[in-house]
Design an enzyme around this catalytic site. Sequence first.
Site, PDB file in Angstrom:
ATOM      1  N   GLY A 195      10.197   8.933 -14.204  1.00 54.44           N
ATOM      2  CA  GLY A 195       9.902   7.414 -13.769  1.00 54.44           C
ATOM      3  C   GLY A 195       9.380   7.317 -12.547  1.00 54.44           C
ATOM      4  N   ARG A 196       9.661   6.024 -11.972  1.00 52.34           N
ATOM      5  CA  ARG A 196       8.972   5.526 -10.536  1.00 52.34           C
ATOM      6  C   ARG A 196       8.854   6.672  -9.678  1.00 52.34           C
ATOM      7  NH1 ARG A 196      12.367   1.616 -11.784  1.00 52.34           N
ATOM      8  NH2 ARG A 196      11.490  -0.448 -12.183  1.00 52.34           N
ATOM      9  N   ILE A 197       9.923   7.360  -9.276  1.00 56.20           N
ATOM     10  CA  ILE A 197      10.006   8.460  -8.561  1.00 56.20           C
ATOM     11  C   ILE A 197       9.378   9.499  -8.809  1.00 56.20           C
ATOM     12  CG2 ILE A 197      11.518   9.753  -6.891  1.00 56.20           C
ATOM     13  CD1 ILE A 197      13.606   7.215  -7.304  1.00 56.20           C
ATOM     14  N   ARG A 204      12.125  12.214 -21.654  1.00 54.15           N
ATOM     15  CA  ARG A 204      12.366  12.065 -22.983  1.00 54.15           C
ATOM     16  C   ARG A 204      11.103  11.118 -23.704  1.00 54.15           C
ATOM     17  NH1 ARG A 204      17.845   9.035 -23.103  1.00 54.15           N
ATOM     18  NH2 ARG A 204      16.862   8.089 -21.309  1.00 54.15           N
ATOM     19  N   ARG A 252      20.804  13.194  -8.895  1.00 53.73           N
ATOM     20  CA  ARG A 252      22.078  12.912  -9.056  1.00 53.73           C
ATOM     21  C   ARG A 252      22.797  14.245  -9.017  1.00 53.73           C
ATOM     22  NH1 ARG A 252      21.791   8.823  -7.016  1.00 53.73           N
ATOM     23  NH2 ARG A 252      22.942   6.695  -7.514  1.00 53.73           N
ATOM     24  N   GLU A 311      30.044  15.254  -4.796  1.00 53.23           N
ATOM     25  CA  GLU A 311      29.793  14.912  -3.320  1.00 53.23           C
ATOM     26  C   GLU A 311      30.780  13.566  -3.005  1.00 53.23           C
ATOM     27  OE1 GLU A 311      25.566  13.915  -4.046  1.00 53.23           O
ATOM     28  OE2 GLU A 311      26.129  11.920  -3.087  1.00 53.23           O
ATOM     29  N   HIS A 340      22.502  13.502   0.828  1.00 51.88           N
ATOM     30  CA  HIS A 340      22.346  12.480  -0.083  1.00 51.88           C
ATOM     31  C   HIS A 340      21.568  11.225   0.969  1.00 51.88           C
ATOM     32  CE1 HIS A 340      23.320   9.950  -3.892  1.00 51.88           C
ATOM     33  NE2 HIS A 340      22.135   9.677  -3.631  1.00 51.88           N
TER      34      HIS A 340
HETATM   35  C1  GLV Z   1      20.443   6.811  -4.586  1.00 54.42           C
HETATM   36  O1  GLV Z   1      20.761   7.696  -4.985  1.00 54.42           O
HETATM   37  C2  GLV Z   1      19.998   5.700  -5.438  1.00 54.42           C
HETATM   38  O2  GLV Z   1      20.356   5.701  -6.462  1.00 54.42           O
HETATM   39  O3  GLV Z   1      19.472   4.664  -4.871  1.00 54.42           O
END
Ligand code: GLV
Length: 330
Positions: free
Chosen positions: A154-156, A177, A238, A267, A285
Amino acid sequence: MDRVLVALPMFNDVLDRLREHFEVLTTPDGPPDALPPLAQRLHGCAGMLVAGAPRVDATLLAACPGLRAVCSMAVGFNNIDVEACTSHGVLVSNAPGVLTETTADFGFALMMAAARRICESEHYLRAGRWSDWRYDLFAGADVHGSTLGVLGMGRIGQAIARRGALGFGMRVIYHNRSRLEPAVEQALGARWVTKEELLRHCDHLVIVVPYSAQSHHLVGAAELALMKPTATLTNVARGGVVDDAALAEALRERRIAAAGLDVFEGEPAVHPALLTVPNVVLTPHIASASLPTRRAMANLAADNLIAALGRGAHAGRPPTALNPQVLAPP
Ligand code: GLV
């Protein structure tokens, strides 16, 4: 005046923006267990501002019939049952876009820290154990010129791929996918491969897939067994996407070289076995935690809340709604 609950500590200026439109209830600092139950705090509230917690599900929605909007300052929204919200007529929004580059910076930093053993060597130095120069002292793996494997594009994922290809001369392979458009693949220098090929061939695996029932333990013992013993694994997605117990074992047995983890199953608790292996970098996180980005995330959530509850310049048109159909005129 509508009442809203800001269910997490918040920038004062963002609270002030919300106070221009709403009666704002805040959450005092303190351990979540010491707070009254969420449904009780939400009593009489039309909206709520959250992040990756708390869980918003059908039970909570049934207990809060006045709720009309749940706006998250996180991009991941696996804590919110969007389908249940839609059927209760509750607008949901997340915060995509504003955190992409900051999170990609951090994912890259975590990968580099794992590959070059930065935290492990710092602990050694702080412990007063450094006595000489040795050719193999904390010798790790190269990042430049190696193969970057991105799981989730995706974007990240794309922002991480760009850093690897353009900044570090990495070969980029990815699994997702759906495949990217050929022009996007070409611009990133990225090649789609099967998940198995990705795991077998990458030197540095970076995981950036959203959590869902389908991505639960997407990387577990069987997947780790496919990776090179010199490879690293970084998770900025996640907790739950990686089987943390299996990862701790693979790290302890040096079946992979190192890992960088910003997210954990269950977490803020961390699997105790991860705390005992030296070849893992652990952070709480914070991948999106630069001050400007956290402020942008909070403001975007506030924009959504204000618009979803029919206020401000964008009344009725929250900018990043996940289920805008709930606001559609009948
Ligand atoms: C951080 O984990 C977010 O989903 O922005």
